[in-house]
Design a protein around this motif. Sequence first.
Motif, PDB file in Angstrom:
ATOM      1  N   GLY A  14       0.882  -0.975   0.276  1.00  0.00           N
ATOM      2  CA  GLY A  14      -0.078   0.106   0.066  1.00  0.00           C
ATOM      3  C   GLY A  14       0.935   1.078   0.030  1.00  0.00           C
ATOM      4  N   ALA A  15       1.899   1.232   0.722  1.00  0.00           N
ATOM      5  CA  ALA A  15       2.986   2.443   0.819  1.00  0.00           C
ATOM      6  C   ALA A  15       3.567   2.511  -0.402  1.00  0.00           C
ATOM      7  N   ALA A  16       4.068   1.543  -1.093  1.00  0.00           N
ATOM      8  CA  ALA A  16       4.654   1.492  -2.462  1.00  0.00           C
ATOM      9  C   ALA A  16       3.726   2.110  -3.461  1.00  0.00           C
ATOM     10  N   GLU A  17       2.546   1.770  -3.504  1.00  0.00           N
ATOM     11  CA  GLU A  17       1.449   2.022  -4.387  1.00  0.00           C
ATOM     12  C   GLU A  17       1.356   3.508  -4.329  1.00  0.00           C
ATOM     13  N   GLU A  18       1.012   4.014  -3.320  1.00  0.00           N
ATOM     14  CA  GLU A  18       0.801   5.518  -3.014  1.00  0.00           C
ATOM     15  C   GLU A  18       2.088   6.235  -3.437  1.00  0.00           C
ATOM     16  N   LEU A  19       3.379   5.904  -3.124  1.00  0.00           N
ATOM     17  CA  LEU A  19       4.466   6.564  -3.381  1.00  0.00           C
ATOM     18  C   LEU A  19       4.918   6.680  -4.867  1.00  0.00           C
ATOM     19  N   ALA A  21       2.594   6.393  -7.143  1.00  0.00           N
ATOM     20  CA  ALA A  21       1.653   7.267  -7.805  1.00  0.00           C
ATOM     21  C   ALA A  21       2.213   8.676  -7.729  1.00  0.00           C
ATOM     22  N   GLN A  22       2.764   8.903  -6.609  1.00  0.00           N
ATOM     23  CA  GLN A  22       3.117  10.483  -6.484  1.00  0.00           C
ATOM     24  C   GLN A  22       4.621  10.643  -6.951  1.00  0.00           C
ATOM     25  N   HIS A  23       5.459   9.541  -7.026  1.00  0.00           N
ATOM     26  CA  HIS A  23       6.623  10.219  -7.301  1.00  0.00           C
ATOM     27  C   HIS A  23       7.320   9.234  -8.554  1.00  0.00           C
ATOM     28  N   GLY A  24       6.489   8.507  -8.995  1.00  0.00           N
ATOM     29  CA  GLY A  24       6.970   7.606  -9.942  1.00  0.00           C
ATOM     30  C   GLY A  24       8.089   6.410  -9.470  1.00  0.00           C
ATOM     31  N   PHE A  25       8.455   5.640 -10.260  1.00  0.00           N
ATOM     32  CA  PHE A  25       9.248   4.486  -9.761  1.00  0.00           C
ATOM     33  C   PHE A  25      10.343   4.759  -9.259  1.00  0.00           C
ATOM     34  N   GLY A  26      11.143   5.608 -10.301  1.00  0.00           N
ATOM     35  CA  GLY A  26      12.676   6.045 -10.189  1.00  0.00           C
ATOM     36  C   GLY A  26      12.631   7.109  -9.370  1.00  0.00           C
ATOM     37  N   GLY A  27      11.706   7.773  -8.868  1.00  0.00           N
ATOM     38  CA  GLY A  27      11.710   8.776  -7.884  1.00  0.00           C
ATOM     39  C   GLY A  27      11.405   8.427  -6.460  1.00  0.00           C
ATOM     40  N   THR A  28      11.115   7.177  -6.320  1.00  0.00           N
ATOM     41  CA  THR A  28      10.867   6.484  -4.886  1.00  0.00           C
ATOM     42  C   THR A  28      11.781   5.511  -4.146  1.00  0.00           C
ATOM     43  N   SER A  29      12.252   5.763  -3.136  1.00  0.00           N
ATOM     44  CA  SER A  29      13.536   4.969  -2.644  1.00  0.00           C
ATOM     45  C   SER A  29      12.783   3.873  -1.530  1.00  0.00           C
ATOM     46  N   LEU A  30      13.364   2.888  -1.558  1.00  0.00           N
ATOM     47  CA  LEU A  30      12.934   1.966  -0.427  1.00  0.00           C
ATOM     48  C   LEU A  30      12.929   2.554   0.828  1.00  0.00           C
ATOM     49  N   ARG A  31      13.935   3.292   1.236  1.00  0.00           N
ATOM     50  CA  ARG A  31      13.640   4.106   2.555  1.00  0.00           C
ATOM     51  C   ARG A  31      12.519   4.947   2.818  1.00  0.00           C
ATOM     52  N   GLN A  32      11.948   5.571   1.719  1.00  0.00           N
ATOM     53  CA  GLN A  32      10.483   6.175   1.564  1.00  0.00           C
ATOM     54  C   GLN A  32       9.745   5.105   1.742  1.00  0.00           C
ATOM     55  N   ILE A  41      13.895  -1.916   6.661  1.00  0.00           N
ATOM     56  CA  ILE A  41      14.107  -2.378   5.165  1.00  0.00           C
ATOM     57  C   ILE A  41      14.259  -3.957   5.115  1.00  0.00           C
ATOM     58  N   ALA A  42      14.672  -4.602   6.228  1.00  0.00           N
ATOM     59  CA  ALA A  42      14.536  -6.005   6.289  1.00  0.00           C
ATOM     60  C   ALA A  42      13.410  -6.956   5.942  1.00  0.00           C
ATOM     61  N   ALA A  43      12.280  -5.830   6.331  1.00  0.00           N
ATOM     62  CA  ALA A  43      11.002  -6.522   6.021  1.00  0.00           C
ATOM     63  C   ALA A  43      10.673  -6.382   4.398  1.00  0.00           C
ATOM     64  N   VAL A  44      11.171  -5.423   3.733  1.00  0.00           N
ATOM     65  CA  VAL A  44      11.059  -5.219   2.420  1.00  0.00           C
ATOM     66  C   VAL A  44      11.863  -6.349   1.720  1.00  0.00           C
ATOM     67  N   ASN A  45      13.002  -6.454   2.204  1.00  0.00           N
ATOM     68  CA  ASN A  45      13.824  -7.801   1.547  1.00  0.00           C
ATOM     69  C   ASN A  45      13.268  -9.124   1.713  1.00  0.00           C
ATOM     70  N   TYR A  46      12.590  -9.253   3.006  1.00  0.00           N
ATOM     71  CA  TYR A  46      12.036 -10.395   3.165  1.00  0.00           C
ATOM     72  C   TYR A  46      11.121 -10.841   2.369  1.00  0.00           C
ATOM     73  N   HIS A  47       9.999  -9.862   2.076  1.00  0.00           N
ATOM     74  CA  HIS A  47       8.961 -10.147   1.432  1.00  0.00           C
ATOM     75  C   HIS A  47       9.187 -10.080  -0.050  1.00  0.00           C
ATOM     76  N   PHE A  48      10.101  -9.122  -0.658  1.00  0.00           N
ATOM     77  CA  PHE A  48      10.110  -8.756  -1.965  1.00  0.00           C
ATOM     78  C   PHE A  48      11.308  -9.238  -2.433  1.00  0.00           C
ATOM     79  N   GLY A  49      12.650  -9.037  -1.967  1.00  0.00           N
ATOM     80  CA  GLY A  49      13.890  -9.225  -2.287  1.00  0.00           C
ATOM     81  C   GLY A  49      14.483  -8.026  -2.957  1.00  0.00           C
ATOM     82  N   SER A  50      13.712  -7.295  -3.859  1.00  0.00           N
ATOM     83  CA  SER A  50      14.449  -6.140  -4.359  1.00  0.00           C
ATOM     84  C   SER A  50      13.409  -5.249  -4.696  1.00  0.00           C
ATOM     85  N   LYS A  51      13.603  -3.901  -5.156  1.00  0.00           N
ATOM     86  CA  LYS A  51      12.711  -2.546  -5.420  1.00  0.00           C
ATOM     87  C   LYS A  51      11.999  -3.416  -6.680  1.00  0.00           C
ATOM     88  N   GLU A  52      12.754  -3.851  -7.899  1.00  0.00           N
ATOM     89  CA  GLU A  52      11.974  -4.623  -8.817  1.00  0.00           C
ATOM     90  C   GLU A  52      10.946  -5.441  -8.551  1.00  0.00           C
TER      91      GLU A  52
END
Length: 205
Positions: A14-19, A21-32, A41-52
């Motif tokens: 949900g957070a990624a979708e909102e961000l 939408a607002q900033h684009g894929f290149g303009g959104t960092s995993l930290r945001q 960040i460990a939770a993102v890596n655990y569930h998804f492995g990468s930003k892609e």
Amino acid sequence: MASRQFSTKDRILGAAEELFAQHGFGGTSLRQVTGRADVNIAAVNYHFGSKENLINEVFRRRMDEMSGQRLAMLEQARRDHPGDLEPVLSAFVEPALALARDRQGGVAFIRVIARAYAEKNDGLRKFLSEQYGHVPREFARAIAECVPHLDKEQLYWRLDFLSGALTYAMSDFGLIKRPAGVSEIAHRKRAAEELIRFTAAGIKS
């Protein structure tokens, strides 16, 4: 534990979708994303492995259901109304407009789709083609059955125009706004009817 993991994953999506939408894929960092979702960040890596992979899963979360609805409606249209174009178009249009009116993130996802058109992301385009390319191909076959006089090039031009008009209608950016006293469902139904009528006339000509 499983429900907690699902909740964390869903918050990240949900957070990624909102961000996105607002900033684009290149303009959104995993930290945001982690800041918005209130996870590390460990939770993102655990569930998804990468930003892609996270970007891909944002699309999968919405498009799996929409694609399933489209194909189910298409199967019914071909069975109940063989050779009739409007039910085929309805199967393509109505699930997409329903998604656009979904208050649980649907509006944000429409902007994410617009970002996918606007930004050059070869990995995302490859993912969408591999996962969902069969859907427009199936509709192309169904529409060809209804208008056998069109050659393949004409058919795909008109499908492109349908997709563009549908994306515009999904964005709710046009001149026609929902009138006071008209429900969201009724407004969506009218939008679908007008788009189907307009597209059918263009495809048949």
